[in-house]
Design a protein around this motif. Structure first.
Motif, PDB file in Angstrom:
ATOM      1  N   ARG A 165       0.841  -1.200   0.000  1.00 10.82           N
ATOM      2  CA  ARG A 165       0.000   0.000   0.000  1.00 10.82           C
ATOM      3  C   ARG A 165       0.879   1.254   0.000  1.00 10.82           C
ATOM      4  O   ARG A 165       2.050   1.201   0.362  1.00 10.82           O
ATOM      5  N   VAL A 166       0.259   2.365  -0.378  1.00 11.17           N
ATOM      6  CA  VAL A 166       0.908   3.670  -0.257  1.00 11.17           C
ATOM      7  C   VAL A 166       0.304   4.378   0.958  1.00 11.17           C
ATOM      8  O   VAL A 166      -0.918   4.554   1.035  1.00 11.17           O
ATOM      9  N   LYS A 167       1.151   4.785   1.889  1.00 14.21           N
ATOM     10  CA  LYS A 167       0.664   5.477   3.078  1.00 14.21           C
ATOM     11  C   LYS A 167       0.218   6.893   2.700  1.00 14.21           C
ATOM     12  O   LYS A 167       0.928   7.593   1.968  1.00 14.21           O
ATOM     13  N   PRO A 168      -0.943   7.338   3.176  1.00 12.30           N
ATOM     14  CA  PRO A 168      -1.367   8.710   2.898  1.00 12.30           C
ATOM     15  C   PRO A 168      -0.321   9.747   3.285  1.00 12.30           C
ATOM     16  O   PRO A 168      -0.160  10.755   2.595  1.00 12.30           O
ATOM     17  N   SER A 169       0.425   9.507   4.352  1.00 14.97           N
ATOM     18  CA  SER A 169       1.439  10.483   4.773  1.00 14.97           C
ATOM     19  C   SER A 169       2.550  10.616   3.739  1.00 14.97           C
ATOM     20  O   SER A 169       3.119  11.701   3.553  1.00 14.97           O
ATOM     21  N   ASP A 170       2.882   9.516   3.049  1.00 11.59           N
ATOM     22  CA  ASP A 170       3.875   9.582   1.980  1.00 11.59           C
ATOM     23  C   ASP A 170       3.278  10.206   0.724  1.00 11.59           C
ATOM     24  O   ASP A 170       3.933  10.996   0.041  1.00 11.59           O
ATOM     25  N   LEU A 171       2.038   9.859   0.424  1.00 15.66           N
ATOM     26  CA  LEU A 171       1.358  10.409  -0.752  1.00 15.66           C
ATOM     27  C   LEU A 171       1.371  11.938  -0.739  1.00 15.66           C
ATOM     28  O   LEU A 171       1.639  12.588  -1.756  1.00 15.66           O
ATOM     29  N   LEU A 172       1.108  12.521   0.408  1.00 15.98           N
ATOM     30  CA  LEU A 172       0.969  13.969   0.508  1.00 15.98           C
ATOM     31  C   LEU A 172       2.294  14.723   0.374  1.00 15.98           C
ATOM     32  O   LEU A 172       2.307  15.947   0.282  1.00 15.98           O
ATOM     33  N   LYS A 173       3.409  13.985   0.310  1.00 11.41           N
ATOM     34  CA  LYS A 173       4.707  14.633   0.104  1.00 11.41           C
ATOM     35  C   LYS A 173       4.984  14.923  -1.367  1.00 11.41           C
ATOM     36  O   LYS A 173       5.948  15.629  -1.688  1.00 11.41           O
ATOM     37  N   LEU A 174       4.179  14.369  -2.266  1.00  8.62           N
ATOM     38  CA  LEU A 174       4.412  14.563  -3.691  1.00  8.62           C
ATOM     39  C   LEU A 174       4.325  16.043  -4.070  1.00  8.62           C
ATOM     40  O   LEU A 174       3.505  16.792  -3.522  1.00  8.62           O
ATOM     41  N   LYS A 175       5.162  16.437  -5.015  1.00 10.49           N
ATOM     42  CA  LYS A 175       5.158  17.812  -5.520  1.00 10.49           C
ATOM     43  C   LYS A 175       4.339  17.878  -6.811  1.00 10.49           C
ATOM     44  O   LYS A 175       4.454  17.001  -7.673  1.00 10.49           O
ATOM     45  N   ILE A 176       3.510  18.897  -6.923  1.00 17.29           N
ATOM     46  CA  ILE A 176       2.684  19.100  -8.103  1.00 17.29           C
ATOM     47  C   ILE A 176       2.895  20.520  -8.612  1.00 17.29           C
ATOM     48  O   ILE A 176       3.310  21.404  -7.853  1.00 17.29           O
ATOM     49  N   PRO A 177       2.632  20.771  -9.900  1.00  9.88           N
ATOM     50  CA  PRO A 177       2.767  22.139 -10.411  1.00  9.88           C
ATOM     51  C   PRO A 177       1.720  23.057  -9.797  1.00  9.88           C
ATOM     52  O   PRO A 177       0.621  22.613  -9.442  1.00  9.88           O
ATOM     53  N   LYS A 178       2.063  24.312  -9.675  1.00  6.76           N
ATOM     54  CA  LYS A 178       1.057  25.275  -9.248  1.00  6.76           C
ATOM     55  C   LYS A 178      -0.076  25.323 -10.264  1.00  6.76           C
ATOM     56  O   LYS A 178       0.108  25.014 -11.437  1.00  6.76           O
ATOM     57  N   GLU A 179      -1.250  25.715  -9.792  1.00  5.23           N
ATOM     58  CA  GLU A 179      -2.431  25.749 -10.655  1.00  5.23           C
ATOM     59  C   GLU A 179      -2.143  26.582 -11.912  1.00  5.23           C
ATOM     60  O   GLU A 179      -1.539  27.656 -11.842  1.00  5.23           O
ATOM     61  N   ASN A 180      -2.604  26.053 -13.064  1.00  3.63           N
ATOM     62  CA  ASN A 180      -2.289  26.675 -14.345  1.00  3.63           C
ATOM     63  C   ASN A 180      -3.565  26.767 -15.180  1.00  3.63           C
ATOM     64  O   ASN A 180      -4.182  25.741 -15.485  1.00  3.63           O
ATOM     65  N   SER A 181      -3.977  27.978 -15.550  1.00  5.95           N
ATOM     66  CA  SER A 181      -5.242  28.181 -16.262  1.00  5.95           C
ATOM     67  C   SER A 181      -5.251  27.513 -17.632  1.00  5.95           C
ATOM     68  O   SER A 181      -6.273  26.990 -18.087  1.00  5.95           O
ATOM     69  N   GLU A 182      -4.104  27.524 -18.311  1.00  7.25           N
ATOM     70  CA  GLU A 182      -4.033  26.883 -19.629  1.00  7.25           C
ATOM     71  C   GLU A 182      -4.275  25.378 -19.511  1.00  7.25           C
ATOM     72  O   GLU A 182      -5.010  24.781 -20.308  1.00  7.25           O
ATOM     73  N   PHE A 183      -3.664  24.769 -18.489  1.00  6.20           N
ATOM     74  CA  PHE A 183      -3.857  23.325 -18.281  1.00  6.20           C
ATOM     75  C   PHE A 183      -5.289  23.034 -17.847  1.00  6.20           C
ATOM     76  O   PHE A 183      -5.883  22.030 -18.266  1.00  6.20           O
ATOM     77  N   ILE A 184      -5.873  23.880 -17.026  1.00 10.24           N
ATOM     78  CA  ILE A 184      -7.265  23.702 -16.588  1.00 10.24           C
ATOM     79  C   ILE A 184      -8.196  23.683 -17.790  1.00 10.24           C
ATOM     80  O   ILE A 184      -9.083  22.814 -17.911  1.00 10.24           O
ATOM     81  N   ASN A 185      -8.020  24.618 -18.715  1.00  2.17           N
ATOM     82  CA  ASN A 185      -8.883  24.678 -19.902  1.00  2.17           C
ATOM     83  C   ASN A 185      -8.682  23.456 -20.796  1.00  2.17           C
ATOM     84  O   ASN A 185      -9.634  22.906 -21.345  1.00  2.17           O
ATOM     85  N   PHE A 186      -7.412  23.034 -20.930  1.00  4.05           N
ATOM     86  CA  PHE A 186      -7.122  21.847 -21.726  1.00  4.05           C
ATOM     87  C   PHE A 186      -7.805  20.613 -21.133  1.00  4.05           C
ATOM     88  O   PHE A 186      -8.402  19.804 -21.851  1.00  4.05           O
ATOM     89  N   ILE A 187      -7.729  20.443 -19.804  1.00  4.49           N
ATOM     90  CA  ILE A 187      -8.330  19.287 -19.140  1.00  4.49           C
ATOM     91  C   ILE A 187      -9.852  19.325 -19.259  1.00  4.49           C
ATOM     92  O   ILE A 187     -10.499  18.296 -19.509  1.00  4.49           O
ATOM     93  N   SER A 188     -10.447  20.486 -19.104  1.00  6.51           N
ATOM     94  CA  SER A 188     -11.906  20.605 -19.215  1.00  6.51           C
ATOM     95  C   SER A 188     -12.374  20.153 -20.594  1.00  6.51           C
ATOM     96  O   SER A 188     -13.350  19.403 -20.729  1.00  6.51           O
ATOM     97  N   ASP A 189     -11.665  20.594 -21.636  1.00  9.58           N
ATOM     98  CA  ASP A 189     -12.016  20.205 -22.999  1.00  9.58           C
ATOM     99  C   ASP A 189     -11.776  18.708 -23.214  1.00  9.58           C
ATOM    100  O   ASP A 189     -12.596  18.017 -23.838  1.00  9.58           O
ATOM    101  N   SER A 190     -10.673  18.191 -22.686  1.00  9.88           N
ATOM    102  CA  SER A 190     -10.346  16.766 -22.846  1.00  9.88           C
ATOM    103  C   SER A 190     -11.368  15.873 -22.148  1.00  9.88           C
ATOM    104  O   SER A 190     -11.781  14.833 -22.674  1.00  9.88           O
ATOM    105  N   GLU A 191     -11.775  16.281 -20.946  1.00  6.42           N
ATOM    106  CA  GLU A 191     -12.780  15.506 -20.199  1.00  6.42           C
ATOM    107  C   GLU A 191     -14.094  15.444 -20.960  1.00  6.42           C
ATOM    108  O   GLU A 191     -14.744  14.390 -21.027  1.00  6.42           O
ATOM    109  N   ALA A 192     -14.505  16.539 -21.568  1.00  4.13           N
ATOM    110  CA  ALA A 192     -15.749  16.559 -22.344  1.00  4.13           C
ATOM    111  C   ALA A 192     -15.661  15.584 -23.519  1.00  4.13           C
ATOM    112  O   ALA A 192     -16.618  14.844 -23.813  1.00  4.13           O
TER     113      ALA A 192
END
Length: 458
Positions: A165-192
């Protein structure tokens, strides 16, 4: 082979003092940064908060709930599939409703997670953990976490012996990009676009069931909520079982149509054998070997997920070699999740003959006569076979289908023409679905590629 040097200083910063290669590689080399983002990142703990869920104890429930097990999660595609309502549970379950994102502790590396933005109420496996998402676009976060780069890292982060299993405490250490409007719009269109394609997709079980129904004129049943039965009917069962599911299927499914010259006991064509549990004190190998262990987790109707087979040591393989499974043999899951079907071809898997061991959660069906294995693969995945499993399983602390119960199941004894007609009906429809599935996979790959191009540093 990957080698690197770690330090006691870094090891001591892990609350579990983990020394295994996986977590050390993620920490020391990747720095919990799957996309190798240089500056513009935040921690997953900045946007995800683990929620404590209430639980239902096994037994009868006051009301009906949709049940979510790991196999009900459409991995990497943000949807739930084949949900059923239940009013009785065979093991403790978690109540899911408050979280925005649900992630499995077991097999998150397969993309076993989904968004619950409407906060619909489910009961689910205790492997599922709810998280609240704050100050981040929820849809783009889901698709980031299910890109191949993040899933690969989740695989390295697993810990444990037989049930990793993956421990939630380890999971939360992952680094993610800061929120990006261009990526948000791309994902919204892709999901549709993905949702539009999924609306045209047919489940493989549905295709198989339709073929058998068309050829055999056996109606698929609906489970009754209430029924009456007779003591004489209970007495006809060698085990005198009175449970709801046994009597319901005896009464409503057309088993009489299986009791003629076109049907025969499963032992007429297959030898029924069991798998074997990893001995106490032993565990999977953390480093690759040429020996593998097959569990229901890696089996689905679309095939076997060899990339996630656990490795076992040569010593453990020697202990378990009586329980190997070979090419041309079938396995049927018979503990917990019932009725998952695997057809083994070791050459296609790239595994040497004798090097794949079957877990205790399977029975093995070894053909004793010449058979059309493609036909029987479709039959074992059909509702006719699956409903016989429903009739025969027993419940103690968990659902189980013993070898003696498997031997009570009927299988077809059709002529070659009938078998081929059913195969053709299934495969004609599957051929129509191929292009659609390819387009779905291509869109998912586009999401992975775009996330790397947009965020990963050179």
């Amino acid at each position: 082979m990957k080698t690197f040097t770690s330090s006691f200083n870094k090891i001591c910063k892990n609350e579990s003092l983990r020394l295994d290669f996986g977590i050390r590689y993620v920490d020391d080399i990747l720095d919990f940064n799957p996309l190798n983002i240089k500056d513009n990142y935040i921690l997953l703990s900045d946007v995800l908060t683990e929620l404590k869920s209430k639980k239902f104890k096994k037994g009868d429930l006051d009301d009906e709930y949709y049940l979510v097990d790991l196999e009900n999660i459409n991995k990497r595609f943000n949807s739930l599939i084949n949900l059923e309502k239940v009013q009785t549970i065979e093991s403790d379950k978690t109540i899911l409703q408050k979280g925005d994102l649900v992630i499995a502790k077991m097999t998150p590396k397969l993309g076993t997670m989904f968004l619950n933005l409407n906060h619909d109420e489910y009961i689910g496996s205790t492997e599922l953990v709810e998280y609240k998402i704050s100050n981040y676009d929820k849809l783009s976060l889901y698709y980031l976490l299910t890109t191949n780069k993040y899933l690969e890292v989740l695989g390295y982060m697993e810990s444990g012996k037989n049930q990793r299993r993956v421990k939630p405490s380890d999971l939360l250490k992952l680094k993610i990009p800061k929120e990006n409007s261009e990526f948000i719009n791309f994902i919204s269109d892709s999901e549709a676009k993905l949702n539009e394609m999924f609306s045209k997709k047919k489940d493989m079980h549905e295709i198989i069931d339709s073929a058998f129904k068309s050829e055999l004129n056996i109606n698929k049943i609906q489970t009754n909520k209430q029924l009456s039965t007779k003591l004489s009917m209970v007495g006809d069962d060698n085990f005198c079982r009175c449970s709801f599911h046994n009597q319901n299927y005896y009464k409503t499914f057309e088993f009489k149509k299986l009791e003629n010259e076109k049907w025969c006991p499963i032992e007429n064509k297959f030898q029924v054998k069991g798998g074997k549990r990893i001995p106490k004190g032993e565990s999977f190998s953390n480093t690759p070997t040429e020996y593998y262990y097959l569990r229901p987790t890696e089996v689905s109707i679309v095939g076997l997920d060899k990339d996630n087979f656990p490795f076992i040591s040569e010593k453990l393989h020697t202990l378990l070699k009586r329980y190997l499974i070979s090419s041309g043999e079938f396995c049927v899951s018979n503990v917990g999740t019932l009725g998952k079907i695997g057809l083994i071809h070791l050459d296609e898997l790239g595994i040497e003959d004798g090097n794949l061991i079957l877990s205790e959660n399977f029975v093995k069906l070894v053909p004793t006569v010449e058979i059309n294995e493609k036909f029987y693969y479709y039959y074992f995945n059909s509702y006719i076979f699956q409903k016989q499993i429903d009739r025969e399983y027993t419940i103690t602390s968990i659902m189980k289908l013993g070898l003696d119960k498997v031997k009570k199941i009927s299988i077809p004894d059709f002529d070659n023409e009938t078998e081929n007609q059913i195969i053709n009906l299934v495969e004609d429809e599957l051929e129509k679905q191929k292009e659609l599935i390819a387009n779905i996979d291509a869109k998912r790959q586009e999401i992975d590629d775009t996330s790397s191009l947009m965020f990963a540093s050179a």
